[in-house]
Design a protein around this motif. Structure first.
Motif, PDB file in Angstrom:
ATOM      1  N   ARG A 107      10.050 -14.405  -6.935  1.00  0.00           N
ATOM      2  CA  ARG A 107       8.681 -14.398  -6.415  1.00  0.00           C
ATOM      3  C   ARG A 107       7.910 -15.543  -7.060  1.00  0.00           C
ATOM      4  O   ARG A 107       8.066 -15.825  -8.244  1.00  0.00           O
ATOM      5  CB  ARG A 107       7.999 -13.084  -6.759  1.00  0.00           C
ATOM      6  CG  ARG A 107       6.576 -13.019  -6.208  1.00  0.00           C
ATOM      7  CD  ARG A 107       5.879 -11.740  -6.555  1.00  0.00           C
ATOM      8  NE  ARG A 107       6.658 -10.602  -6.066  1.00  0.00           N
ATOM      9  CZ  ARG A 107       6.476  -9.361  -6.488  1.00  0.00           C
ATOM     10  NH1 ARG A 107       5.584  -9.102  -7.397  1.00  0.00           N
ATOM     11  NH2 ARG A 107       7.202  -8.388  -5.997  1.00  0.00           N
ATOM     12  N   PHE A 108       7.088 -16.190  -6.256  1.00  0.00           N
ATOM     13  CA  PHE A 108       6.196 -17.251  -6.729  1.00  0.00           C
ATOM     14  C   PHE A 108       4.785 -16.700  -6.710  1.00  0.00           C
ATOM     15  O   PHE A 108       4.290 -16.294  -5.662  1.00  0.00           O
ATOM     16  CB  PHE A 108       6.321 -18.482  -5.805  1.00  0.00           C
ATOM     17  CG  PHE A 108       5.370 -19.597  -6.135  1.00  0.00           C
ATOM     18  CD1 PHE A 108       5.525 -20.337  -7.290  1.00  0.00           C
ATOM     19  CD2 PHE A 108       4.330 -19.905  -5.278  1.00  0.00           C
ATOM     20  CE1 PHE A 108       4.648 -21.370  -7.591  1.00  0.00           C
ATOM     21  CE2 PHE A 108       3.448 -20.940  -5.559  1.00  0.00           C
ATOM     22  CZ  PHE A 108       3.620 -21.677  -6.727  1.00  0.00           C
ATOM     23  N   ASN A 109       4.151 -16.622  -7.860  1.00  0.00           N
ATOM     24  CA  ASN A 109       2.752 -16.177  -7.966  1.00  0.00           C
ATOM     25  C   ASN A 109       1.908 -17.375  -8.356  1.00  0.00           C
ATOM     26  O   ASN A 109       2.220 -18.070  -9.321  1.00  0.00           O
ATOM     27  CB  ASN A 109       2.608 -15.080  -9.019  1.00  0.00           C
ATOM     28  CG  ASN A 109       3.312 -13.816  -8.610  1.00  0.00           C
ATOM     29  OD1 ASN A 109       3.003 -13.245  -7.582  1.00  0.00           O
ATOM     30  ND2 ASN A 109       4.283 -13.397  -9.391  1.00  0.00           N
ATOM     31  N   LEU A 110       0.847 -17.598  -7.629  1.00  0.00           N
ATOM     32  CA  LEU A 110      -0.012 -18.754  -7.850  1.00  0.00           C
ATOM     33  C   LEU A 110      -1.351 -18.321  -8.418  1.00  0.00           C
ATOM     34  O   LEU A 110      -1.987 -17.403  -7.895  1.00  0.00           O
ATOM     35  CB  LEU A 110      -0.230 -19.493  -6.523  1.00  0.00           C
ATOM     36  CG  LEU A 110      -1.109 -20.723  -6.558  1.00  0.00           C
ATOM     37  CD1 LEU A 110      -0.451 -21.828  -7.373  1.00  0.00           C
ATOM     38  CD2 LEU A 110      -1.367 -21.207  -5.146  1.00  0.00           C
ATOM     39  N   ILE A 111      -1.764 -18.984  -9.489  1.00  0.00           N
ATOM     40  CA  ILE A 111      -3.094 -18.776 -10.060  1.00  0.00           C
ATOM     41  C   ILE A 111      -3.829 -20.110  -9.939  1.00  0.00           C
ATOM     42  O   ILE A 111      -3.495 -21.070 -10.635  1.00  0.00           O
ATOM     43  CB  ILE A 111      -3.026 -18.336 -11.536  1.00  0.00           C
ATOM     44  CG1 ILE A 111      -2.264 -17.019 -11.652  1.00  0.00           C
ATOM     45  CG2 ILE A 111      -4.437 -18.220 -12.123  1.00  0.00           C
ATOM     46  CD1 ILE A 111      -1.978 -16.600 -13.073  1.00  0.00           C
ATOM     47  N   PHE A 133       9.510 -26.276  -6.279  1.00  0.00           N
ATOM     48  CA  PHE A 133      10.418 -26.078  -7.408  1.00  0.00           C
ATOM     49  C   PHE A 133      10.783 -24.602  -7.542  1.00  0.00           C
ATOM     50  O   PHE A 133      11.958 -24.253  -7.690  1.00  0.00           O
ATOM     51  CB  PHE A 133       9.767 -26.598  -8.696  1.00  0.00           C
ATOM     52  CG  PHE A 133      10.632 -26.458  -9.903  1.00  0.00           C
ATOM     53  CD1 PHE A 133      11.752 -27.256 -10.070  1.00  0.00           C
ATOM     54  CD2 PHE A 133      10.333 -25.530 -10.876  1.00  0.00           C
ATOM     55  CE1 PHE A 133      12.558 -27.119 -11.189  1.00  0.00           C
ATOM     56  CE2 PHE A 133      11.129 -25.391 -11.997  1.00  0.00           C
ATOM     57  CZ  PHE A 133      12.243 -26.196 -12.161  1.00  0.00           C
ATOM     58  N   ALA A 134       9.787 -23.716  -7.479  1.00  0.00           N
ATOM     59  CA  ALA A 134      10.046 -22.276  -7.592  1.00  0.00           C
ATOM     60  C   ALA A 134      10.950 -21.800  -6.462  1.00  0.00           C
ATOM     61  O   ALA A 134      11.898 -21.039  -6.693  1.00  0.00           O
ATOM     62  CB  ALA A 134       8.731 -21.500  -7.588  1.00  0.00           C
ATOM     63  N   GLU A 135      10.683 -22.239  -5.250  1.00  0.00           N
ATOM     64  CA  GLU A 135      11.506 -21.830  -4.107  1.00  0.00           C
ATOM     65  C   GLU A 135      12.939 -22.330  -4.238  1.00  0.00           C
ATOM     66  O   GLU A 135      13.882 -21.639  -3.849  1.00  0.00           O
ATOM     67  CB  GLU A 135      10.871 -22.299  -2.803  1.00  0.00           C
ATOM     68  CG  GLU A 135       9.615 -21.516  -2.461  1.00  0.00           C
ATOM     69  CD  GLU A 135       8.833 -22.083  -1.295  1.00  0.00           C
ATOM     70  OE1 GLU A 135       9.173 -23.187  -0.809  1.00  0.00           O
ATOM     71  OE2 GLU A 135       7.866 -21.418  -0.867  1.00  0.00           O
ATOM     72  N   SER A 136      13.125 -23.514  -4.820  1.00  0.00           N
ATOM     73  CA  SER A 136      14.491 -24.020  -5.014  1.00  0.00           C
ATOM     74  C   SER A 136      15.228 -23.191  -6.062  1.00  0.00           C
ATOM     75  O   SER A 136      16.432 -22.959  -5.934  1.00  0.00           O
ATOM     76  CB  SER A 136      14.478 -25.504  -5.399  1.00  0.00           C
ATOM     77  OG  SER A 136      13.964 -25.694  -6.699  1.00  0.00           O
ATOM     78  N   LEU A 137      14.527 -22.711  -7.086  1.00  0.00           N
ATOM     79  CA  LEU A 137      15.158 -21.838  -8.084  1.00  0.00           C
ATOM     80  C   LEU A 137      15.524 -20.489  -7.472  1.00  0.00           C
ATOM     81  O   LEU A 137      16.615 -19.960  -7.707  1.00  0.00           O
ATOM     82  CB  LEU A 137      14.229 -21.617  -9.275  1.00  0.00           C
ATOM     83  CG  LEU A 137      13.940 -22.817 -10.164  1.00  0.00           C
ATOM     84  CD1 LEU A 137      12.917 -22.444 -11.216  1.00  0.00           C
ATOM     85  CD2 LEU A 137      15.212 -23.330 -10.806  1.00  0.00           C
ATOM     86  N   GLU A 183      14.724 -13.624 -15.717  1.00  0.00           N
ATOM     87  CA  GLU A 183      14.241 -14.929 -16.127  1.00  0.00           C
ATOM     88  C   GLU A 183      12.835 -15.098 -15.566  1.00  0.00           C
ATOM     89  O   GLU A 183      12.596 -14.812 -14.394  1.00  0.00           O
ATOM     90  CB  GLU A 183      15.158 -16.008 -15.550  1.00  0.00           C
ATOM     91  CG  GLU A 183      15.019 -17.366 -16.157  1.00  0.00           C
ATOM     92  CD  GLU A 183      15.862 -17.542 -17.406  1.00  0.00           C
ATOM     93  OE1 GLU A 183      15.428 -18.336 -18.259  1.00  0.00           O
ATOM     94  OE2 GLU A 183      16.913 -16.903 -17.537  1.00  0.00           O
ATOM     95  N   ALA A 184      11.904 -15.535 -16.385  1.00  0.00           N
ATOM     96  CA  ALA A 184      10.539 -15.805 -15.928  1.00  0.00           C
ATOM     97  C   ALA A 184      10.159 -17.214 -16.377  1.00  0.00           C
ATOM     98  O   ALA A 184      10.498 -17.617 -17.492  1.00  0.00           O
ATOM     99  CB  ALA A 184       9.567 -14.788 -16.505  1.00  0.00           C
ATOM    100  N   MET A 185       9.479 -17.938 -15.513  1.00  0.00           N
ATOM    101  CA  MET A 185       9.030 -19.291 -15.839  1.00  0.00           C
ATOM    102  C   MET A 185       7.545 -19.418 -15.564  1.00  0.00           C
ATOM    103  O   MET A 185       7.049 -18.897 -14.567  1.00  0.00           O
ATOM    104  CB  MET A 185       9.764 -20.338 -15.004  1.00  0.00           C
ATOM    105  CG  MET A 185      11.188 -20.521 -15.354  1.00  0.00           C
ATOM    106  SD  MET A 185      11.841 -21.943 -14.455  1.00  0.00           S
ATOM    107  CE  MET A 185      13.531 -21.864 -14.997  1.00  0.00           C
ATOM    108  N   ILE A 186       6.876 -20.117 -16.436  1.00  0.00           N
ATOM    109  CA  ILE A 186       5.484 -20.504 -16.215  1.00  0.00           C
ATOM    110  C   ILE A 186       5.515 -21.985 -15.889  1.00  0.00           C
ATOM    111  O   ILE A 186       6.071 -22.790 -16.640  1.00  0.00           O
ATOM    112  CB  ILE A 186       4.616 -20.226 -17.455  1.00  0.00           C
ATOM    113  CG1 ILE A 186       4.595 -18.737 -17.747  1.00  0.00           C
ATOM    114  CG2 ILE A 186       3.205 -20.777 -17.245  1.00  0.00           C
ATOM    115  CD1 ILE A 186       3.894 -18.375 -19.046  1.00  0.00           C
ATOM    116  N   LEU A 187       4.940 -22.319 -14.742  1.00  0.00           N
ATOM    117  CA  LEU A 187       4.912 -23.701 -14.273  1.00  0.00           C
ATOM    118  C   LEU A 187       3.476 -24.201 -14.222  1.00  0.00           C
ATOM    119  O   LEU A 187       2.556 -23.426 -14.015  1.00  0.00           O
ATOM    120  CB  LEU A 187       5.522 -23.799 -12.866  1.00  0.00           C
ATOM    121  CG  LEU A 187       6.910 -23.196 -12.670  1.00  0.00           C
ATOM    122  CD1 LEU A 187       7.297 -23.261 -11.190  1.00  0.00           C
ATOM    123  CD2 LEU A 187       7.931 -23.906 -13.520  1.00  0.00           C
TER     124      LEU A 187
END
Length: 85
Positions: free
Chosen positions: A62-66, A48-52, A34-38
């Protein structure tokens, strides 16, 4: 759907203001990815990403920040986000 899939589905809907897109793909009979774009403030998207990632059944996350620069253009009624490079 498995209970883990339902939990992720509910969580994604709870964060509807942050979720731009989701992609679900089957890796094999028992495993999916599963991949999400936030989009949103860094602290909210990271939380939110860490809770998922902490949901039961999630094995890797993994949370990647741009970082982006937001700017409005004259005559537009929405914000244009541009990656900071």
């Amino acid at each position: 759907l498995s209970p883990a899939h339902l939990d992720l589905f509910r969580a994604a809907h709870a964060g509807h203001d942050l979720v731009v897109s989701t992609t679900h793909a089957h890796l094999d009979h028992d495993n999916c990815i599963e991949a999400m774009i936030l989009r949103g403030p860094t602290s909210r998207t990271q939380h939110f990403a860490e809770s998922l990632i902490a949901e039961a059944g999630v094995r890797h996350g993994r949370f990647n920040l741009i970082p982006v620069k937001n700017g409005a253009k004259a005559g537009h009624h929405h914000v244009h986000s541009r990656p900071i490079t």
